[in-house]
Design a protein around this motif. Structure first.
Motif, short mmCIF file in Angstrom:
data_model
loop_
_atom_site.label_atom_id
_atom_site.label_comp_id
_atom_site.label_asym_id
_atom_site.label_seq_id
_atom_site.Cartn_x
_atom_site.Cartn_y
_atom_site.Cartn_z
N ALA A 24 0.83 -1.21 0.00
CA ALA A 24 0.00 0.00 0.00
C ALA A 24 0.86 1.25 0.00
N LEU A 25 1.90 1.26 0.85
CA LEU A 25 2.77 2.43 0.91
C LEU A 25 3.51 2.63 -0.41
N ALA A 26 3.96 1.54 -1.02
CA ALA A 26 4.66 1.65 -2.30
C ALA A 26 3.77 2.27 -3.37
N LEU A 27 2.51 1.84 -3.42
CA LEU A 27 1.60 2.38 -4.42
C LEU A 27 1.27 3.84 -4.13
N LEU A 28 1.11 4.18 -2.88
CA LEU A 28 0.90 5.59 -2.51
C LEU A 28 2.10 6.45 -2.89
N LEU A 29 3.30 5.93 -2.68
CA LEU A 29 4.50 6.68 -3.06
C LEU A 29 4.59 6.81 -4.58
N ALA A 30 4.19 5.78 -5.30
CA ALA A 30 4.18 5.87 -6.76
C ALA A 30 3.26 7.00 -7.22
N ARG A 31 2.12 7.13 -6.56
CA ARG A 31 1.21 8.24 -6.89
C ARG A 31 1.85 9.58 -6.57
N GLU A 32 2.54 9.66 -5.43
CA GLU A 32 3.13 10.93 -5.01
C GLU A 32 4.28 11.38 -5.90
N ILE A 33 5.02 10.43 -6.48
CA ILE A 33 6.19 10.81 -7.30
C ILE A 33 5.91 10.64 -8.80
N ALA A 34 4.66 10.47 -9.17
CA ALA A 34 4.30 10.25 -10.58
C ALA A 34 4.93 11.33 -11.45
N GLY A 35 5.63 10.88 -12.49
CA GLY A 35 6.27 11.80 -13.42
C GLY A 35 7.68 12.20 -13.04
N ALA A 36 8.10 11.91 -11.83
CA ALA A 36 9.45 12.27 -11.40
C ALA A 36 10.49 11.44 -12.15
#
Length: 366
Positions: free
Chosen positions: A283-295
């Protein structure tokens, strides 16, 4: 991404149950125990190291299903469920309690304790059934309760937690070696205090914390430095709900200098009714993926050091700025991050690691 896996493996290797127990016994030898009991996810590895030093000592191992590979041939091995206990947890708890109670006045007991022991061994307090304990555990897991709240409830419902197991010991000496999977490395909290002594014990008691999240992070730090990488953040701060942790970690990484950044601890997650597949790390990994999308140039590994995350066979996941897609939000809402990440080849699978010192977030920024 292989660099992140290599760093994770370095951290896990430094806190392996066999490595940490062997190092502790070599640095500070003890008299041979008359009985060795190992409980937890890392029980097999810890017991293997102790058996190498004390091959004549009777050995009882209680661990999670499919975590007994490599156990000494002479060991009496019991397997049970985690994170929600089952009938084998009760059988194992009864066996452990009887073993401790039956040791005579001049005996020396060695306890090897690691995370997961709370569910793997249990002797219910009078009036409580397996169904009572299972339903309580499921409710608390779904609620996102932290380890302190869960352990307080477990201790009240148990005849062996919170120092009660050793309260039944009538021998002369107890040595507890523990791998910490809790904030603060308190023996009263690890395994719900199954390896802790009662107040004013009537026996000689020695306890050692032989592995912890800090030790794992230090090993990752060394491995990164040896590889010529600069290490920035190195913090044990993952103690909040994943929805609060993710934006905080992402903000720190976006503002960080290039290099490796480490975070340790154990976040919590609140589950909806009828959740999908995954665990707190997925869950945390997917949330982080959302937060850094495009980085660009940012990769993040999120994983449990025990090799399993929730009721799955994955330790966690590795994500970057290209992982996120809009459909990920529905997976988050259903607590189904595991299936979503698996479909994109992002899951990290290590198998049982022989240790359990909570979780690691390892990020590399170029």
């Amino acid at each position: 991404m292989t660099d992140l896996r290599r760093l994770f493996d370095a951290g896990v290797a430094a806190v392996g149950g066999d490595t940490s127990v062997a190092a502790s016994l070599a640095a500070d030898p003890i008299a041979p125990p008359d009985q060795i009991i190992a409980v937890g996810k890392a029980a097999t590895a810890m017991a293997r190291a102790a058996h190498e030093v004390f091959p004549e000592s009777p050995l009882l191992i209680v661990t999670k299903y499919h975590h007994a590979e490599g156990a000494p041939a002479v060991a009496d091995v019991m397997e049970a469920a985690h994170p929600v206990l089952d009938e084998n947890s009760i059988a194992a708890g009864t066996r452990v309690l009887e073993t401790v109670q039956n040791m005579s006045a001049d005996r020396h007991l060695m306890l090897l304790v690691s995370g997961g022991a709370s569910a793997l061994v249990e002797a219910p307090a009078d009036g409580l059934s397996l169904d009572d304990l299972s339903s309580r555990a499921q409710q608390m897991l779904a609620s996102g309760a932290d380890i302190h709240a869960m352990n307080a409830a477990r201790m009240q419902a148990s005849r062996i937690k919170g120092g009660k197991l050793l309260g039944a010991f009538r021998g002369a000496r107890v040595t507890t070696l523990a791998i910490s999977d809790v904030e603060g490395d308190s023996l009263q909290v690890i395994g719900s205090g199954i390896g802790a002594a009662p107040v004013e014990p009537a026996f000689t008691f020695e306890a050692r914390i032989v592995a912890s999240n800090a030790i794992a992070r230090a090993a990752v730090h060394r491995a990164a430095t040896d590889a010529g990488l600069i290490v920035g953040h190195d913090e044990e701060t993952l103690y909040a709900d994943v929805n609060a942790v993710a934006p905080r970690i992402a903000a720190a990484l976006k503002n960080a200098s290039p290099g490796v950044h480490l975070f340790g601890g154990e976040p919590t997650v609140v589950l909806p009714p009828d959740p999908g597949l995954g665990g707190r790390n997925q869950a945390l990994a997917l949330l982080l993926a959302r937060e850094i999308a495009g980085a660009q140039g940012l990769q993040i590994l999120v994983a449990g050091t025990d090799g399993t995350d929730g009721p799955t066979d994955a330790a966690g996941a590795i994500v970057d700025g290209e992982t996120w897609e809009a459909s990920g939000q529905e997976a988050l809402d259903r607590a189904d991050a595991g299936r979503w990440l698996d479909a994109r080849g992002a899951l990290l699978k290590t198998g049982p690691t022989g240790t359990n010192v909570m979780d690691l977030v390892i990020a590399r920024k170029s």
